[in-house]
Design a protein around this motif. Structure first.
Motif, PDB file in Angstrom:
ATOM      1  N   ASN A 214     -34.011  -1.498 -44.028  1.00  0.00           N
ATOM      2  CA  ASN A 214     -35.272  -0.758 -44.086  1.00  0.00           C
ATOM      3  C   ASN A 214     -36.445  -1.550 -43.523  1.00  0.00           C
ATOM      4  O   ASN A 214     -37.600  -1.305 -43.881  1.00  0.00           O
ATOM      5  CB  ASN A 214     -35.569  -0.321 -45.527  1.00  0.00           C
ATOM      6  CG  ASN A 214     -35.851  -1.489 -46.449  1.00  0.00           C
ATOM      7  OD1 ASN A 214     -35.278  -2.567 -46.278  1.00  0.00           O
ATOM      8  ND2 ASN A 214     -36.714  -1.290 -47.429  1.00  0.00           N
ATOM      9  N   ALA A 215     -36.154  -2.510 -42.634  1.00  0.00           N
ATOM     10  CA  ALA A 215     -37.232  -3.288 -42.020  1.00  0.00           C
ATOM     11  C   ALA A 215     -38.154  -2.385 -41.213  1.00  0.00           C
ATOM     12  O   ALA A 215     -37.720  -1.398 -40.613  1.00  0.00           O
ATOM     13  CB  ALA A 215     -36.641  -4.373 -41.129  1.00  0.00           C
ATOM     14  N   SER A 216     -39.433  -2.714 -41.201  1.00  0.00           N
ATOM     15  CA  SER A 216     -40.430  -1.953 -40.441  1.00  0.00           C
ATOM     16  C   SER A 216     -41.102  -2.871 -39.427  1.00  0.00           C
ATOM     17  O   SER A 216     -41.393  -4.037 -39.728  1.00  0.00           O
ATOM     18  CB  SER A 216     -41.488  -1.369 -41.380  1.00  0.00           C
ATOM     19  OG  SER A 216     -42.575  -0.841 -40.650  1.00  0.00           O
ATOM     20  N   ASN A 217     -41.361  -2.333 -38.229  1.00  0.00           N
ATOM     21  CA  ASN A 217     -42.083  -3.106 -37.206  1.00  0.00           C
ATOM     22  C   ASN A 217     -43.581  -2.870 -37.250  1.00  0.00           C
ATOM     23  O   ASN A 217     -44.314  -3.363 -36.393  1.00  0.00           O
ATOM     24  CB  ASN A 217     -41.529  -2.787 -35.821  1.00  0.00           C
ATOM     25  CG  ASN A 217     -41.726  -1.310 -35.442  1.00  0.00           C
ATOM     26  OD1 ASN A 217     -42.420  -0.560 -36.141  1.00  0.00           O
ATOM     27  ND2 ASN A 217     -41.108  -0.893 -34.351  1.00  0.00           N
ATOM     28  N   GLY A 218     -44.044  -2.122 -38.232  1.00  0.00           N
ATOM     29  CA  GLY A 218     -45.473  -1.902 -38.403  1.00  0.00           C
ATOM     30  C   GLY A 218     -46.000  -0.640 -37.769  1.00  0.00           C
ATOM     31  O   GLY A 218     -47.198  -0.367 -37.854  1.00  0.00           O
ATOM     32  N   VAL A 261     -32.568   7.556 -50.268  1.00  0.00           N
ATOM     33  CA  VAL A 261     -33.878   8.196 -50.138  1.00  0.00           C
ATOM     34  C   VAL A 261     -34.929   7.221 -49.638  1.00  0.00           C
ATOM     35  O   VAL A 261     -36.022   7.625 -49.252  1.00  0.00           O
ATOM     36  CB  VAL A 261     -34.339   8.814 -51.479  1.00  0.00           C
ATOM     37  CG1 VAL A 261     -33.378   9.895 -51.939  1.00  0.00           C
ATOM     38  CG2 VAL A 261     -34.514   7.753 -52.546  1.00  0.00           C
ATOM     39  N   VAL A 262     -34.647   5.919 -49.660  1.00  0.00           N
ATOM     40  CA  VAL A 262     -35.619   4.898 -49.263  1.00  0.00           C
ATOM     41  C   VAL A 262     -35.378   4.505 -47.815  1.00  0.00           C
ATOM     42  O   VAL A 262     -34.285   4.054 -47.456  1.00  0.00           O
ATOM     43  CB  VAL A 262     -35.517   3.650 -50.161  1.00  0.00           C
ATOM     44  CG1 VAL A 262     -36.525   2.589 -49.713  1.00  0.00           C
ATOM     45  CG2 VAL A 262     -35.757   4.011 -51.617  1.00  0.00           C
ATOM     46  N   GLY A 263     -36.387   4.689 -46.981  1.00  0.00           N
ATOM     47  CA  GLY A 263     -36.330   4.270 -45.587  1.00  0.00           C
ATOM     48  C   GLY A 263     -37.278   3.117 -45.334  1.00  0.00           C
ATOM     49  O   GLY A 263     -37.666   2.386 -46.249  1.00  0.00           O
ATOM     50  N   GLN A 264     -37.695   2.979 -44.101  1.00  0.00           N
ATOM     51  CA  GLN A 264     -38.514   1.826 -43.747  1.00  0.00           C
ATOM     52  C   GLN A 264     -39.911   1.878 -44.380  1.00  0.00           C
ATOM     53  O   GLN A 264     -40.553   0.835 -44.529  1.00  0.00           O
ATOM     54  CB  GLN A 264     -38.640   1.712 -42.233  1.00  0.00           C
ATOM     55  CG  GLN A 264     -39.368   2.866 -41.559  1.00  0.00           C
ATOM     56  CD  GLN A 264     -39.604   2.613 -40.083  1.00  0.00           C
ATOM     57  OE1 GLN A 264     -39.731   1.459 -39.666  1.00  0.00           O
ATOM     58  NE2 GLN A 264     -39.661   3.666 -39.286  1.00  0.00           N
ATOM     59  N   CYS A 265     -40.352   3.048 -44.767  1.00  0.00           N
ATOM     60  CA  CYS A 265     -41.691   3.178 -45.347  1.00  0.00           C
ATOM     61  C   CYS A 265     -41.647   3.642 -46.798  1.00  0.00           C
ATOM     62  O   CYS A 265     -42.601   4.230 -47.307  1.00  0.00           O
ATOM     63  CB  CYS A 265     -42.531   4.155 -44.519  1.00  0.00           C
ATOM     64  SG  CYS A 265     -42.793   3.603 -42.825  1.00  0.00           S
ATOM     65  N   GLY A 266     -40.557   3.370 -47.473  1.00  0.00           N
ATOM     66  CA  GLY A 266     -40.429   3.777 -48.861  1.00  0.00           C
ATOM     67  C   GLY A 266     -39.696   5.094 -48.977  1.00  0.00           C
ATOM     68  O   GLY A 266     -38.870   5.446 -48.131  1.00  0.00           O
ATOM     69  N   ALA A 267     -40.006   5.839 -50.023  1.00  0.00           N
ATOM     70  CA  ALA A 267     -39.346   7.119 -50.274  1.00  0.00           C
ATOM     71  C   ALA A 267     -40.400   8.165 -50.589  1.00  0.00           C
ATOM     72  O   ALA A 267     -41.382   7.879 -51.270  1.00  0.00           O
ATOM     73  CB  ALA A 267     -38.371   6.997 -51.441  1.00  0.00           C
ATOM     74  N   THR A 268     -40.193   9.362 -50.087  1.00  0.00           N
ATOM     75  CA  THR A 268     -41.092  10.452 -50.434  1.00  0.00           C
ATOM     76  C   THR A 268     -40.623  11.112 -51.724  1.00  0.00           C
ATOM     77  O   THR A 268     -39.434  11.105 -52.052  1.00  0.00           O
ATOM     78  CB  THR A 268     -41.143  11.509 -49.322  1.00  0.00           C
ATOM     79  OG1 THR A 268     -39.855  12.129 -49.209  1.00  0.00           O
ATOM     80  CG2 THR A 268     -41.521  10.897 -47.994  1.00  0.00           C
TER      81      THR A 268
END
Length: 663
Positions: A214-218, A261-268
Motif C-alpha cells: 500500500n505504498a504511496s508516491n504522494g 479494503v485498505v489501499g494506498q490512501c487508507g480505506a473508505t
C-alpha cells in the motif's frame, strides 16, 4: 421551488468551494488529495441509482465531480468524487443535499486509517502478549519477586483448543501477502476496494485479496512505504504453531479470511461497509456471496467523527452482521482521546478494543472511555516494545517474508478476535455470549498513582471511574475443558465403566455429566459411572461434562470414546455326510450358532463351497438347515458357513469340513 433553488445557490456561494472542473478535463491535484478527516465521496440513502441531474447538483454543491456511483445493497449508493472533500463540508451540506429528489440521507464516505504505530525495531522472537516468560533467577540463585501478569495466557487454552478450521475470522483490512507462517491458514477472501486509484492492483473489486503493497508516491495521499498491516493482523490471529519458524498465532487452528479494503490512501467507509457485509454473508451488488461467512469480523481501522456519533450506514451493517451471527471486533483508535471520537468503535453492538502495555496500564496512544468493551496488549512505541507478527520486507511491493513489530489498538483487536475464535471452537455460542465470556474472564486493571490509568477514584466521593471497560483480555479464567477425560472399566454386560474427568481451565462452580450412546443421551445416566447393558454392545460410549459458572454460558467437553465390543459367536457346522457321488448326491448342512452374554444370534448365515457362496439362509432360534447343490467336480471339496453377525453379535466363520467327491 424558487426558494429551494435560491437556498442551494446561497449555500454554494457562501462556502466558497473550489470550482467544478470543466467537463472532460481532470487536472491532477497539486497536493495529496486524501487525508484523515477527508471524505472520498458521499453515501446516499436512495432507491436505485441517482439520475444524472441529481448527480450534477451534488457536484455543484460539493465542488467535486462525481466520477462513479456504486450500489451498496441496502437501499444506498456510494458516490465517488474525483478528489476528496473535507468530511465537515459534507456534514455542513447534508441538510441541503437531503432536499434533492430521491435523496433521503447523506453522510461522508470517510477515510479510515489503520490503528497501528510502527516502532521500526529489528525482529527477535518475543511474544510476551501471549504469555509471560518465567522470571530469571539472580546470581545468588534467588527467584525475583513475581510481577503481576497481564498477558492473555493463550497457552492455557491450547490444551482445550487451538481453534477449529470451521471457525472463520475475517480481516477487513489490507489483504494478506504470501508468508510461510500463514500458509494454508486462509479461506478465499475478496478485494472490495472500488476505487482503482486507491487499489493499486489495476482494477476494482475482484476475488484477489492479496496485498500488493500500500505504498504511496504522494499523488493521491501523503507518500509512505507499505505497512503490510493486514498481514501483521493475520499473524496475530492465526500464524502457524510448531512449524519451527517465526511466531505462533493466538488461534493457530482457525481459518482467516482476507477482506481487502485498505489501499494506498487508507480505506473508505463504503468499502469497509461492503467488507463487513460480505464477510458476514450479506449481499454486495456485483460481488459473489461469501461461501464461508465469518464468525468473527476484525476491523482494525477507524475514522474520526466530530459529532461523536456512529454513522447510520455503519450501524446498519453492524446490525446486519450481528443478525447473521457474526461478532464484530473493532480497534478503539490511537488518538489518546475518548472512544466516542472514533468510528466504528463508537457503534452499538461492536466489541471495541483498547490497548494496554505489559504492566496493565493503558498505552500512551490508546483511546479509551466508559463505553469501551475490553482491553488487550497492543505494544508500546519504543525499542522492542511492539507486538511481533508476520510482515514483508518490501517498502513498496512484496520482496521477502519476515517478521516485525507494530504497536496500536490494531494489534489489540486481533488478539480479542483470536480469543473469540477459540471460544467459538469450544461450542455453539451467540456473538453476545462470546463477548460475555471474554469480558467476564478479563483481568481487572491495576491501580497506579500516575495520571494515565484505567481506574481512578473521585477524590470527594471515592467512586471508582473505569475507562477500560471489562478489563484486560485473559483466557486463564474461562471455564473451558482442558486435557483428555477418559473412560475406563469393563467391556461386558453388567460391568462398570467409570469416567475420569480432565481438568478445567478456570474454576467452574459445578460440573454435571451425561453419558452418550453413539452420540445420543442415555436417560438417567448422569453420574461418573455406568453399568453396561445389552443395548450397549457394539456401540460407542462417551461422556459430556458441562461446567456451570456464574456469569458464563455453559462450557462442555467430550471424553475420549470407548467402543463396547459385540458379543462373540460360536458357529457349528455338521454335514449329513462327508462323502458324495459326482452330480448325484445332494448333502445338507446343519448350522447351529450360539452367542456369549445371553445374546440371541439372529441374522443370516452364508454357505460356501470352495470359497464360493452357494446359499444364504436366515437363522431360526439360532439354527438353520441348508441343502447343498450337487458337486460338479471330483476331489475334496471344502464346505464352510459364515454367521454374518448382527448389531450386538460379531460375525464368525465355522471350521471347514471336507467332502470327498467321487464318480
Amino acid at each position: 421551488m424558487r426558494r429551494w433553488v435560491l437556498s442551494l445557490a446561497l449555500v454554494a456561494c457562501c462556502l466558497a468551494l473550489p470550482s467544478v472542473a470543466e467537463a472532460g478535463t481532470k487536472a491532477a491535484p497539486s497536493a495529496p488529495a486524501w487525508r484523515a478527516g477527508d471524505a472520498t465521496g458521499v453515501i446516499v440513502s436512495t432507491d436505485g441509482l441517482l439520475p444524472a441531474g441529481v448527480l450534477r447538483r451534488i457536484s455543484v454543491l460539493l465542488g467535486r465531480d462525481v466520477v462513479a456511483q456504486t450500489p451498496m445493497g441496502d437501499s444506498a449508493v456510494s458516490l465517488r468524487l474525483d478528489r476528496a472533500v473535507p468530511a465537515s463540508t459534507v456534514r455542513l451540506l447534508s441538510k441541503v443535499l437531503n432536499l434533492l429528489p430521491g435523496v433521503a440521507h447523506v453522510s461522508p464516505d470517510l477515510v479510515a486509517t489503520s490503528d497501528s504505530v510502527s516502532p521500526n525495531d529489528t525482529y527477535f522472537y518475543r511474544q510476551t502478549n501471549l504469555w509471560t516468560p518465567a522470571p530469571v533467577s539472580s546470581d545468588s540463585g534467588e527467584d525475583p519477586p513475581a510481577k503481576p501478569d497481564f498477558s492473555m495466557d493463550a497457552p492455557t487454552m491450547w490444551d482445550a483448543t487451538k481453534g477449529s478450521k470451521s471457525v472463520v475470522v475475517a480481516l477487513v483490512d489490507g489483504g494478506i501477502v504470501s508468508h510461510p507462517d500463514l500458509a494454508k491458514q486462509t479461506v478465499p477472501g475478496y478485494d472490495l476496494i472500488a476505487d482503482t486509484r486507491n487499489s493499486k492492483d489495476g482494477n476494482g473489486r475482484d476475488s484477489n485479496a492479496a496485498d500488493p503493497g500500500n505504498a504511496s508516491n504522494g499523488t493521491y495521499c501523503a507518500a509512505h512505504a507499505s505497512t503490510w498491516h493486514g498481514t501483521h493482523v493475520a499473524g496475530i490471529v492465526a500464524a502457524l504453531r510448531n512449524n519451527t519458524i517465526g511466531i505462533s498465532g493466538i488461534a493457530p487452528g482457525v481459518a482467516i479470511q482476507p477482506v481487502r479494503v485498505v489501499g494506498q490512501c487508507g480505506a473508505t467507509m463504503s468499502d469497509i461497509i461492503a467488507g463487513i457485509r460480505w464477510a458476514s454473508g450479506g449481499y454486495v451488488p456485483g460481488v459473489p456471496r461469501n461461501k464461508t461467512p465469518a464468525a468473527v469480523i476484525n476491523v482494525s481501522l477507524s475514522s474520526s467523527v466530530a459529532d461523536l456519533k456512529c454513522p447510520a450506514a455503519y450501524q446498519d451493517v453492524i446490525d446486519e452482521a450481528r443478525s447473521r451471527g457474526s461478532l464484530v471486533v473493532v480497534s478503539a483508535g490511537n488518538q489518546s482521546m475518548s472512544l466516542l471520537n472514533r468510528t466504528p468503535a463508537n457503534c452499538q453492538g461492536v466489541l471495541s478494543v483498547g490497548a494496554t502495555d505489559v504492566d496493565g496500564s493503558p498505552t500512551s496512544y490508546t483511546n479509551a472511555g466508559r463505553t469501551i468493551g475490553i482491553m488487550a496488549q497492543g505494544g508500546e512505541v519504543g525499542p522492542n516494545e511492539g507486538i511481533w507478527s508476520t510482515v514483508d520486507a518490501g517498502t513498496a511491493g512484496p520482496v521477502r517474508s519476515t517478521y516485525g513489530q507494530n504497536s496500536g489498538t490494531s494489534m489489540a483487536a486481533p488478539a480479542v478476535s483470536a480469543a473469540a475464535a477459540l471460544v467459538l471452537s469450544l461450542g455453539h455460542f451467540t456473538n453476545d455470549q462470546v463477548a460475555q465470556v471474554l469480558k467476564k474472564a478479563a483481568l481487572k486493571p491495576p491501580e497506579f498513582d500516575s495520571y494515565y490509568t484505567c481506574i481512578s477514584h473521585d477524590p470527594t466521593t471515592g467512586a471508582e471511574r473505569n475507562v477500560c471497560g471489562a478489563g484486560i483480555l485473559n483466557l486463564a479464567g474461562i471455564p473451558a475443558p482442558v486435557g483428555h477425560p477418559s473412560l475406563v472399566g469393563g467391556s461386558t454386560i453388567g460391568s462398570t465403566v467409570s469416567f475420569t474427568p480432565g481438568r478445567w481451565n478456570g474454576h467452574p462452580d459445578s460440573v454435571t455429566y451425561q453419558w452418550l450412546r453413539d452420540g445420543t443421551a442415555i436417560a438417567g445416566a448422569t453420574s461418573r459411572s455406568y453399568e453396561l447393558a445389552a443395548v450397549d454392545l457394539g456401540r460407542t460410549l462417551t461422556v459430556r461434562s458441562t461446567s456451570h459458572t456464574e456469569g458464563y454460558p455453559d462450557f462442555s467437553g467430550l471424553s475420549v470414546a470407548k467402543a463396547v465390543p459385540k458379543a462373540q459367536a460360536t458357529v457349528a457346522l455338521r454335514l449329513s455326510s462327508t462323502r458324495a457321488r459326482l452330480r448325484t448326491t445332494r448333502l445338507y448342512a446343519n448350522v447351529t450358532v450360539t452367542a456369549a452374554q445371553g445374546q440371541s444370534p439372529t441374522g443370516t448365515v452364508g454357505v460356501y463351497v470352495d470359497g464360493r457362496r452357494v446359499a444364504l439362509v436366515t437363522l431360526v432360534s439360532g439354527q438353520a438347515r441348508v441343502h447343498l447343490p450337487v458337486f460338479t467336480a471330483t476331489g475334496t471339496r471344502k464346505v464352510q458357513v459364515r454367521f454374518n453377525g448382527n448389531a450386538r453379535v460379531v460375525a464368525k466363520w465355522s471350521s471347514a469340513v471336507g467332502v470327498s467327491v467321487s464318480k
